[in-house]
Scaffold this motif. Structure first.
Motif, short mmCIF file in Angstrom:
data_model
loop_
_atom_site.label_atom_id
_atom_site.label_comp_id
_atom_site.label_asym_id
_atom_site.label_seq_id
_atom_site.Cartn_x
_atom_site.Cartn_y
_atom_site.Cartn_z
N GLN A 24 9.72 -8.39 -2.09
CA GLN A 24 8.16 -8.31 -1.86
C GLN A 24 7.46 -9.60 -2.33
O GLN A 24 6.59 -10.08 -1.82
CB GLN A 24 7.79 -7.08 -2.82
N TRP A 27 7.52 -11.89 0.13
CA TRP A 27 7.35 -11.51 1.52
C TRP A 27 6.17 -12.33 2.17
O TRP A 27 5.25 -13.07 1.39
CB TRP A 27 6.87 -10.28 1.41
N GLY A 87 7.57 -3.78 5.36
CA GLY A 87 6.87 -4.89 5.28
C GLY A 87 6.99 -5.78 6.44
O GLY A 87 6.06 -6.81 6.37
N THR A 261 4.95 1.57 3.14
CA THR A 261 5.16 0.07 2.98
C THR A 261 4.92 0.00 1.31
O THR A 261 3.95 0.25 0.83
CB THR A 261 4.04 -0.75 3.84
N VAL A 265 3.11 -5.70 -0.64
CA VAL A 265 2.91 -6.24 0.63
C VAL A 265 1.74 -6.00 1.18
O VAL A 265 1.03 -6.81 1.89
CB VAL A 265 4.17 -5.70 1.58
#
Length: 324
Positions: A24, A27, A87, A261, A265
């Motif tokens: 994450q 990301w 994500g 999700t 993110v």
């Protein structure tokens, strides 16, 4: 078990637990998919292309569009809700998918505002009440007076059953206590042509679509449907300013994601969208298309969508329409 083996096992477990957090934090590590519930070249496509330069600058990786037209955007919404919540799957959602759609397209195992989470609201376009200049109406009150004096003759067109133009007309009749008769057409363009040809009395349809005809004097814009005046026609009053109580309708668009999700993110992408919408160049491009930026972050956008679902339920029931 030896101390060395125990430490190795604990380290492996901690690494497994930490992996999503590391993923994450970094990301996005690759391009991400954005599902679109319309054909290429539509409003959803255009809004994402306008945001693309700023999003790429903020996030390092860009996105790719996956067009899945059908069921007023509900097909793409359901695909997104069922996609991995990793994500890398998002949706351009809108009034049809998360406001009106939940009442029109009932699925046994899919509820848009339960199975999707809001990332950011992007922009909105109002509808516009249009009439022929030869009708002699200069204000919404003139049309209302005509409808009261001529029962059954207040016909309005729409881009199709269950669209915002259809339900805007129903809502107008409800709010003003007048009888209005719906005449559906196959899209905004033929609906506008019906007004021009005198087939129907009025329409409350997509404002950018009729802007050229209004500017040319071929149509009269009596009011816009949103609570705020439209940037393209600042001289045209809103429906509320014209005496129609509690009337606030706009074709809004945003980004959503599968409900599970990871929150970091969602927050990161939501923040990137809000930064893009604060860029004067982005705002200018949206307004060239006829839209106004309407930014909201993840939590506020989710509350907004739930409110839209609540608002449209009674209108859909009054219209007696369903897509099932």
């Amino acid at each position: 078990m030896t101390d060395v083996a125990r430490r190795a096992l604990m380290g492996a477990a901690l690494s497994t637990l930490a992996a999503p957090a590391f993923a994450q934090a970094g990301w996005p590590e690759k391009p991400w998919r954005v599902l679109v519930g319309g054909a290429p070249g539509g409003a959803s496509d255009i809004f994402m292309r306008i945001l693309e330069p700023s999003l790429r600058e903020s996030l390092a990786h860009g996105f790719w569009l996956d067009n899945r037209p059908g069921a007023g955007g509900m097909l793409a919404a359901e695909i997104c809700a069922q996609a991995p919540a990793d994500g890398y799957n998002f949706l351009v959602n809108h009034i049809a998918s998360n406001g009106i759609g939940p009442h029109l397209h009932r699925r046994p195992n899919f509820e848009p505002n339960r199975d999707l989470t809001g990332v950011a609201r992007i922009a909105a376009m109002p509808n516009c009440m249009i009439v022929l200049p030869s009708r002699g109406f200069r204000r919404v009150a003139d049309l209302v007076a005509f409808a009261k004096a001529n029962p059954g003759r207040a016909t309005f067109g729409s881009a199709g059953v269950g669209t915002s133009s259809h339900l805007s007309g129903v809502l107008f009749g409800q709010r003003m206590g007048i009888e209005v008769t719906h005449v559906p057409y196959r899209g905004t363009a033929p609906n506008m042509q019906a007004v021009l040809a005198g087939e129907i009395l009025f329409a409350i349809d997509n404002a950018p679509a009729s802007a050229q005809q209004v500017r040319a004097g071929l149509l009269t814009a009596l009011a816009v449907s949103s609570a705020q005046r439209w940037s393209q026609f600042p001289e045209v009053p809103t429906m509320q300013e014209s005496g129609v109580p509690d009337f606030d309708v706009a074709s809004w668009y945003g980004l959503a994601a599968p409900a599970a999700t990871p929150r970091p993110v969602v927050e990161k992408l939501g923040g990137a969208v809000l930064r893009a919408l604060a860029d004067p160049a982005t705002v200018a491009r949206l307004r060239e298309f006829g839209a106004d930026p309407w930014p909201l972050g993840p939590a506020d956008y989710q509350e907004f969508m739930l409110g839209e679902e609540r608002k449209w339920g009674p209108v859909v029931r009054a219209a007696g329409v369903t897509a099932n």
